[in-house]
Design an enzyme around this catalytic site. Structure first.
Site, short mmCIF file in Angstrom:
data_model
loop_
_atom_site.label_atom_id
_atom_site.label_comp_id
_atom_site.label_asym_id
_atom_site.label_seq_id
_atom_site.Cartn_x
_atom_site.Cartn_y
_atom_site.Cartn_z
N ARG A 134 37.37 43.25 40.80
CA ARG A 134 36.74 42.64 39.62
C ARG A 134 35.67 43.56 39.04
O ARG A 134 35.66 43.83 37.85
CB ARG A 134 36.14 41.29 40.01
CG ARG A 134 35.52 40.50 38.89
CD ARG A 134 34.94 39.22 39.47
NE ARG A 134 34.23 38.43 38.47
CZ ARG A 134 34.71 37.34 37.92
NH1 ARG A 134 35.91 36.92 38.22
NH2 ARG A 134 33.98 36.65 37.05
N SER A 150 25.36 41.46 35.23
CA SER A 150 24.58 40.29 34.80
C SER A 150 23.25 40.18 35.52
O SER A 150 22.25 39.75 34.94
CB SER A 150 25.40 39.02 35.00
OG SER A 150 26.53 39.02 34.17
N SER A 176 22.65 37.90 45.95
CA SER A 176 22.70 36.62 46.66
C SER A 176 23.62 35.59 46.05
O SER A 176 24.16 34.74 46.77
CB SER A 176 21.28 36.03 46.74
OG SER A 176 20.79 35.74 45.44
N ASP A 206 24.30 41.22 27.87
CA ASP A 206 23.63 41.71 29.08
C ASP A 206 24.30 42.96 29.62
O ASP A 206 23.72 43.71 30.39
CB ASP A 206 23.55 40.62 30.15
CG ASP A 206 24.92 40.08 30.53
OD1 ASP A 206 25.89 40.30 29.77
OD2 ASP A 206 25.02 39.43 31.59
N HIS A 227 27.60 43.92 43.51
CA HIS A 227 27.20 43.02 44.60
C HIS A 227 26.95 43.75 45.91
O HIS A 227 26.27 43.23 46.79
CB HIS A 227 28.27 41.95 44.83
CG HIS A 227 28.38 40.97 43.72
ND1 HIS A 227 27.70 39.78 43.70
CD2 HIS A 227 29.10 41.02 42.56
CE1 HIS A 227 27.99 39.13 42.59
NE2 HIS A 227 28.83 39.86 41.89
N ARG A 270 26.59 35.22 44.96
CA ARG A 270 27.96 35.03 45.46
C ARG A 270 28.04 35.07 46.99
O ARG A 270 29.13 35.14 47.54
CB ARG A 270 28.91 36.05 44.83
CG ARG A 270 29.21 35.76 43.37
CD ARG A 270 30.38 36.58 42.87
NE ARG A 270 30.71 36.32 41.49
CZ ARG A 270 31.49 35.32 41.05
NH1 ARG A 270 32.01 34.48 41.93
NH2 ARG A 270 31.75 35.16 39.77
#
Length: 502
Positions: free
Chosen positions: A146, A63, A252, A430, A117, A254
């Site tokens: 995830r 995303s 950033s 996306d 991430h 999360r």
């Protein structure tokens, strides 16, 4: 500038194009509105992953990079790749890290191969820099489940144990990202992770790190939901005033809640009952509203789609629920918070449920209502429907089907309303997710895919260029050409429009 038509850019999060079989929740949902639009309006399949949007070969989209690319209108070197370039440079040495000497340093990071991430290699690099100057590393691990395989953490056990032995690291805690990386102000989750990492506990885990890591598959739904556990109760490894904490995740959204518990900021009003005063916070890249020293600079993106709209005094609305709000604001604007007089942001609260498979409709109906209620106040709407992605991450096929049908129902309402009120929808995803819920062995997949996404425009006067392969980067130039607005030179991608018929 007055537009001839209002534009609705509708980003359906996690809706890709997959095999037409029972591994594909989109196919099984058979969404009537999307099927109708695909069959009756100009449509292309565009790339949302890999090199076409600046990622690595076989790397799934996400995303952050998806919205960043859509808003920028160009292929961007993402944070992971940018940091890798710094770290691989023989001459590069962080002045910040090299000045840390004879200290206890806490490192917090998601140890994952998902590359959404974090990147576990960045944790390795930081450790190697830190131990050069007689520092003691205290490591607080976050498990993924995830953006990686549901039980992918087990593959890293030997690697982490080798790190412990080689660099004399203290692995103090382990938390699933469900707790450590919440972004919807469910503070009880973030606080639980913080306490395991930094606060003295009355009771520590009776199992070793190795035993806990090996038992995750038997104890939890996935790595994501690992309850925060403490492996070392030695008082000297609890966080003290003036100590340094390095957040090793580069994304950033999360990490901001955990950062707030370490160094409070005005963005949040929650008070940490176990606040440690005067902590020195270090991040890989600058985080918005976070008082920290960044090891690396982010790219400066000018003349994004929002910049162009503002220049031409086009009134835009950005609308998403809490879970994806940063994506249609911070990320869409180039990874910074930009405030324009021409832009209004509408934050729709996400449902307060443990996981979104318990509420697959999420807050989609409120997003639609907000668009319709404010339709005549704005010229352009940038909208995110989160359902297919957020529910798809649960691995629950039936509920993901429900999520897709919920969004499809909202798209029907939007299409009818825009059609009646001189508006045009441009619909895309996306990245992929919901279209690939099972692998070839019928094992559940909770992560994103490398699949293409749709681009649909509800105007049959438009002829799209079907002879060229496009990506998310081409959406902004397409919108500008449709509006007859000159594309800035910084937008290096091209429009997907071949011709607009009179």
């Amino acid at each position: 500038m007055k537009l001839n038509k209002k534009i609705g850019l509708i980003i359906i999060d996690g809706l890709g194009i997959g095999k037409e079989d029972n591994t594909n929740a989109v196919h099984l949902a058979n969404p009537p509105t999307l099927n109708y639009l695909i069959n009756n309006f100009p449509t292309l399949q565009i790339s949302a992953a890999q090199q076409n949007i600046g990622l690595l070969e076989n790397q799934a989209g996400n995303s952050e990079i998806g919205h960043l690319t859509i808003g920028a209108g160009r292929i961007i070197l993402n944070d992971n790749a940018n940091i890798n370039n710094y770290m691989k440079s023989v001459d590069y040495e962080s002045a910040v890290l090299s000045n840390i000497k004879n200290e206890i340093v806490h490192i917090v990071g998601m140890y994952s191969n998902g590359l959404v991430h974090s990147n576990y290699e960045h944790i390795h690099w930081i450790i190697k820099q830190i131990i050069k100057n007689n520092n003691q590393v205290v490591l607080h691990l976050i498990s993924d489940g995830r953006d990686d395989y549901p039980y992918g953490f087990a593959q890293f056990i030997e690697q982490i144990n080798a790190l412990k032995k080689q660099y004399n690291i203290i692995v103090k805690s382990l938390s699933g990202r469900y707790f450590a990386m919440d972004r919807d102000q469910r503070w009880e989750r973030t606080q639980k992770a913080f306490n395991a990492m930094f606060v003295k506990q009355d009771k520590i885990c009776e199992k070793t790190f190795l035993e806990v890591a090996q038992s995750i598959a038997n104890s939890y739904k996935s790595d994501e939901f690992v309850q925060p556990v403490v492996f070392n109760d030695d008082e000297k490894y609890n966080l003290k005033p003036h100590q340094k904490v390095i957040l090793a995740n580069y994304r950033s959204d999360r990490m901001r809640q955990l950062a707030h518990l370490l160094k409070p900021n005005k963005k949040f009003h929650y008070n940490n009952p176990f606040l440690v005063q005067d902590v020195n916070l270090i991040t890989l890249v600058p985080f918005p509203d976070v008082d920290a020293i960044a090891l690396f600079e982010k790219q400066n993106l000018n003349n994004t789609l929002g910049d162009v709209f503002n220049k031409h005094q086009i009134k835009e609305a950005r609308i998403a629920e809490t879970e994806k709000y940063a994506h249609i604001s911070f990320f869409f604007d180039g990874g910074v918070n930009k405030y324009y007089s021409t832009k209004t942001q509408y934050l729709i609260p996400s449902q307060k449920v443990a996981t979104y498979d318990l509420c697959p409709q999420m807050s989609a109906h409120l997003i639609t209502k907000t668009i319709i209620d404010h339709y005549f106040d704005h010229d352009v709407f940038i909208v995110n429907y989160a359902n297919p992605d957020m529910v798809g991450h649960s691995g629950n096929m039936q509920q993901t089907i429900e999520a897709i049908l919920s969004v499809d129902h909202e798209i029907r309402k939007l299409y009818d309303f825009f059609e009646k009120n001189n508006g045009v929808l441009m619909i895309t995803g996306d990245h992929g997710n919901a279209e690939m819920m099972l692998d070839d062995q019928k094992q559940v997949i909770t992560s994103h895919s490398v699949n293409d996404v749709w681009f649909i425009i509800t105007d049959n006067k438009v002829i799209l260029n079907s002879t060229q392969k496009f990506s998310l980067a081409n959406i902004a130039p397409t919108i500008l050409e449709y509006l007859n607005i000159a594309q800035p030179i910084q937008m290096t991608a091209t429009s997907m429009i071949k011709k607009i018929c009179e």
